[in-house]
Design a protein around this motif. Structure first.
Motif, short mmCIF file in Angstrom:
data_model
loop_
_atom_site.label_atom_id
_atom_site.label_comp_id
_atom_site.label_asym_id
_atom_site.label_seq_id
_atom_site.Cartn_x
_atom_site.Cartn_y
_atom_site.Cartn_z
N LEU A 112 0.84 -1.20 0.00
CA LEU A 112 0.00 0.00 0.00
C LEU A 112 0.88 1.24 0.00
CD1 LEU A 112 -3.02 0.91 0.18
CD2 LEU A 112 -2.64 1.13 2.65
N ALA A 113 0.71 2.10 -1.00
CA ALA A 113 1.53 3.31 -1.15
C ALA A 113 0.72 4.56 -0.81
CB ALA A 113 2.06 3.40 -2.58
N ARG A 114 1.43 5.55 -0.30
CA ARG A 114 0.80 6.85 -0.02
C ARG A 114 1.35 7.88 -1.01
NH1 ARG A 114 -0.50 9.99 5.58
NH2 ARG A 114 -0.77 12.07 4.70
N TYR A 115 0.42 8.72 -1.52
CA TYR A 115 0.80 9.77 -2.46
C TYR A 115 0.54 11.14 -1.85
CZ TYR A 115 1.58 6.29 -6.05
OH TYR A 115 2.09 5.24 -6.78
N SER A 116 1.25 12.13 -2.34
CA SER A 116 1.30 13.45 -1.68
C SER A 116 -0.04 14.16 -1.61
CB SER A 116 2.32 14.35 -2.40
OG SER A 116 1.98 14.52 -3.77
N ASN A 117 -0.97 13.84 -2.49
CA ASN A 117 -2.28 14.49 -2.44
C ASN A 117 -3.24 13.78 -1.49
OD1 ASN A 117 -1.41 16.38 -4.24
ND2 ASN A 117 -2.46 15.52 -6.03
N GLY A 118 -2.68 12.87 -0.69
CA GLY A 118 -3.49 12.22 0.33
C GLY A 118 -4.14 10.92 -0.09
N PHE A 119 -3.76 10.38 -1.24
CA PHE A 119 -4.37 9.15 -1.72
C PHE A 119 -3.57 7.92 -1.25
CE2 PHE A 119 -6.01 12.30 -4.65
CZ PHE A 119 -7.34 11.90 -4.80
N LEU A 120 -4.29 6.84 -0.92
CA LEU A 120 -3.69 5.55 -0.61
C LEU A 120 -4.06 4.58 -1.72
CD1 LEU A 120 -4.46 5.22 3.22
CD2 LEU A 120 -2.40 6.13 2.12
N ALA A 121 -3.07 3.83 -2.21
CA ALA A 121 -3.34 2.95 -3.34
C ALA A 121 -2.47 1.70 -3.26
CB ALA A 121 -3.07 3.69 -4.66
N GLN A 129 1.03 1.16 -12.21
CA GLN A 129 -0.42 1.01 -12.12
C GLN A 129 -0.78 0.80 -10.65
OE1 GLN A 129 -2.51 -2.59 -13.64
NE2 GLN A 129 -3.68 -1.18 -14.91
N VAL A 130 -1.81 1.52 -10.17
CA VAL A 130 -2.20 1.41 -8.77
C VAL A 130 -3.71 1.32 -8.64
CG1 VAL A 130 -0.16 2.67 -7.93
CG2 VAL A 130 -2.30 3.91 -8.40
N HIS A 131 -4.14 0.76 -7.53
CA HIS A 131 -5.56 0.63 -7.21
C HIS A 131 -5.86 1.56 -6.04
CE1 HIS A 131 -9.05 -2.16 -5.71
NE2 HIS A 131 -9.48 -0.98 -6.10
N ILE A 132 -6.48 2.70 -6.31
CA ILE A 132 -6.76 3.70 -5.27
C ILE A 132 -7.93 3.23 -4.40
CG2 ILE A 132 -7.36 6.11 -4.82
CD1 ILE A 132 -6.35 6.77 -7.64
N GLN A 174 -2.74 13.18 -10.84
CA GLN A 174 -3.97 13.43 -10.07
C GLN A 174 -3.80 13.09 -8.60
OE1 GLN A 174 -7.39 11.53 -11.88
NE2 GLN A 174 -6.51 11.72 -13.93
N ILE A 175 -2.88 12.18 -8.30
CA ILE A 175 -2.74 11.73 -6.91
C ILE A 175 -1.46 12.26 -6.25
CG2 ILE A 175 -4.15 9.67 -7.23
CD1 ILE A 175 -1.66 8.01 -7.54
#
Length: 571
Positions: free
Chosen positions: A507-516, A529-532, A554-555
């Motif tokens: 599970l990765a975290r992206y700077s705009n607050g998304f977990l995927a 490719q990620v699954h948000i 976007q993320i």
């Protein structure tokens, strides 16, 4: 439809569910796995039922023994939780064979109520009858949850998750079995386990128990609920008109309704999973069945274990990345099962790309699948569960799992091959002799054992264990690298080159607050490719969106790997 006095009540109950989604499974205490069957016809007037099953001829007598067959019917409805109707020791005859397909004619008992050898009547829980059971395995130490499948004055049949059955054994006495009906009434007594077998096609086991040392006041409560269950089963199967009122026992309170709704949501969620995930979960189920069979029947289910290895090798060669992603769905499985399957896949991934080891990959994978099975064989009052926070004494006890497994395999007359034994024996050994069980040193360890040591260590560190949170992969790699006296650095480099700093399935975290979840990576090891699944700006809502690197703007930027549990994210 026949009048109430003319039809076979059990056949009536079965006929009433045939229009619903269902599965039928032949079961046997002599085999670790059920066999899928199909109900071809049922005659309500005389109780004759015709089954068709595809089964190897040399296994047929394991399922039809002394002209009797046992089978489970698993029923699913959109608005109800799954229900399993178990029919045991039904008179049966094999009519004909077409290839490996057999027609089996069954003569159902005249009544839905079966008379037991001890003289009491066994009441099946049919057509929506439910009751919850709490099984106390060790007083103040371990309790399990289950459901009633049938009930009599002398005992009952319980439905218990297979993963929980590792603490149970035939002949074991239970300090307390507490049964609670939907309205809150029930009874509690001591009990003894009579038998354990797979239940239907699910991840459940059927555990038969006998009530013992029943106190007089409990006997009074037990007699009352048995009588109520008999009347309710008669009403639901047509032996009594449906106009008769439902027994108060089965009028659900709010607690029972919530439990049913939760189980229903989980079932619907599981049915929508991708085929690769379902395949991995099937391997998980078979591995748990193998342990249950080894422990309670004292036979090694060789065909089932090797089939697990063959399935994983097939999935690995069919679509490696999809399999690695599917492994992330094992987080709901028992930790020993998840750990076994993940390390087995990683070992096979290494061996199948190393020419001298390709021919040994199957045996190596079997060894990896079996390696930690011995931990469950050590469960006892001093070590009641593998889920608890381990004391130093319990950790020391657990280090005997390799010896426990090999002793058990020897006792049941099965000898692993050299590669399989190498993995079982040596995966916990270290180059400097600080490992266990034999304290072997570098010159005594094969490349397979050295790679397994690294794979196991990384897997343990990147998953929560003993109340310790998981480490991000880079921290796990650093931990292993700092212990070069125990681990082969070339094997660590091999592992890092294969899975990278952002492994598929994490599970990765992206700077705009998304977990995927990471679904795929590019040649540089970066997510492509990620699954948000969540936007932390809206923590109470979930997402279900798969995007490719072209849309990553976007993320935001990738910040790192995070612990799913910290964000209440489950698979």
């Amino acid at each position: 439809m026949s009048s109430l006095s003319e039809h076979n009540s059990l056949a009536y109950a079965i006929e009433s569910i045939l229009g619903k989604e269902h599965g039928t499974y032949l079961v046997s205490k002599y085999e670790p796995q059920s066999v899928t069957a199909e109900i071809q016809n049922i005659d309500v007037s005389n109780g004759q039922l015709l089954l068709r099953a595809t089964i190897d001829s040399d296994r047929l007598d394991k399922y039809i023994w002394n002209s009797k067959v046992s089978f489970d019917i698993e029923i699913h409805e959109d608005d109800k939780d799954a229900e399993i109707l178990s029919l045991e020791k039904v008179q049966a005859a094999v009519l004909k064979k077409t290839g490996d397909s057999y027609l089996i004619r069954c003569q159902l008992p005249e009544s839905v109520f079966v008379k037991e050898e001890r003289g009491s009547i066994r009441i099946p829980f049919v057509l929506g009858m439910r009751a919850h059971a709490t099984v106390v395995v060790y007083e103040e130490e371990l309790s399990l949850s289950g459901l009633l499948k049938n009930l009599s004055i002398g005992g009952c049949l319980l439905e218990i998750p297979i993963e929980d059955c590792t603490t149970l054994a035939v002949g074991q006495e239970l300090p307390e079995l507490h049964v609670e009906f939907p309205n809150g009434q029930g009874f509690a007594t001591r009990a003894r386990i009579r038998h354990i077998r797979p239940l239907g096609g699910s991840l459940q086991a059927a555990v038969g128990v006998q009530f013992i040392d029943v106190a007089p006041e409990v006997q009074k409560d037990l007699t009352h609920v048995v009588n109520e269950c008999e009347r309710e089963a008669a009403r639901r199967t047509g032996l009594r008109p449906m106009e008769f009122a439902t027994s108060p026992l089965f009028i659900a309170g709010e607690k029972a309704r919530q439990a049913i709704h939760k189980a229903r949501r989980e079932r619907i969620k599981a049915e929508r999973l991708p085929p690769m995930v379902q395949g991995v979960r099937e391997v998980s189920k078979r591995l748990q069945l193998s342990l249950m069979f080894l422990k309670n029947r004292n036979r090694f289910p060789q065909d089932m274990v090797y089939d697990c290895a063959d399935t994983l090798i097939y999935l690995l060669t069919k679509d490696r990345k999809q399999l690695l992603y599917a492994l992330s769905y094992l987080n709901s499985a028992p930790d020993w099962v998840r750990h076994s399957i993940e390390t087995a896949v990683h070992l096979a991934d290494y061996m199948l790309t190393t020419p001298p080891l390709v021919g040994k990959a199957r045996e190596g994978m079997v060894g990896a699948l079996l390696h930690v099975m011995g931990k469950s064989l050590l469960l006892c009052r001093e070590l009641p569960s593998l889920k608890i926070y381990m004391t130093p004494a319990q950790k020391t006890l657990l280090q005997g799992h390799v010896t426990a497994l090999l002793d058990k395999l020897e006792a049941v007359g099965w000898q692993p091959g050299s590669t399989c034994r190498d993995v079982i024996e040596n995966s916990n050994e270290r180059l400097d002799g600080s490992g266990y069980p034999a304290g072997k040193t570098a010159e005594q360890l094969s490349d397979i054992a050295r790679y397994m040591a690294v794979a196991k260590a990384v897997d343990k560190l990147t998953h929560a264990r003993n109340e310790m949170p998981p480490k991000p992969p880079i921290d796990a790699y650093r931990w292993v690298n700092e212990r070069a006296h125990g681990f082969e650095r070339t094997m660590l480099v091999e592992y890092i080159q294969t899975y990278g700093l952002y492994p598929i399935g994490k599970l990765a975290r992206y700077s705009n607050g998304f977990l995927a979840w990471i679904v795929d990576v590019d040649l540089k090891g970066m997510p492509s490719q990620v699954h948000i699944v969540k936007n932390l700006r809206f923590p109470d809502t979930s997402m279900d969106v798969i995007i490719s690197s072209a849309d990553f703007n976007q993320i935001g930027k990738l910040e790192g790997i995070v612990n799913p549990a910290e964000h209440a994210i489950t698979r």
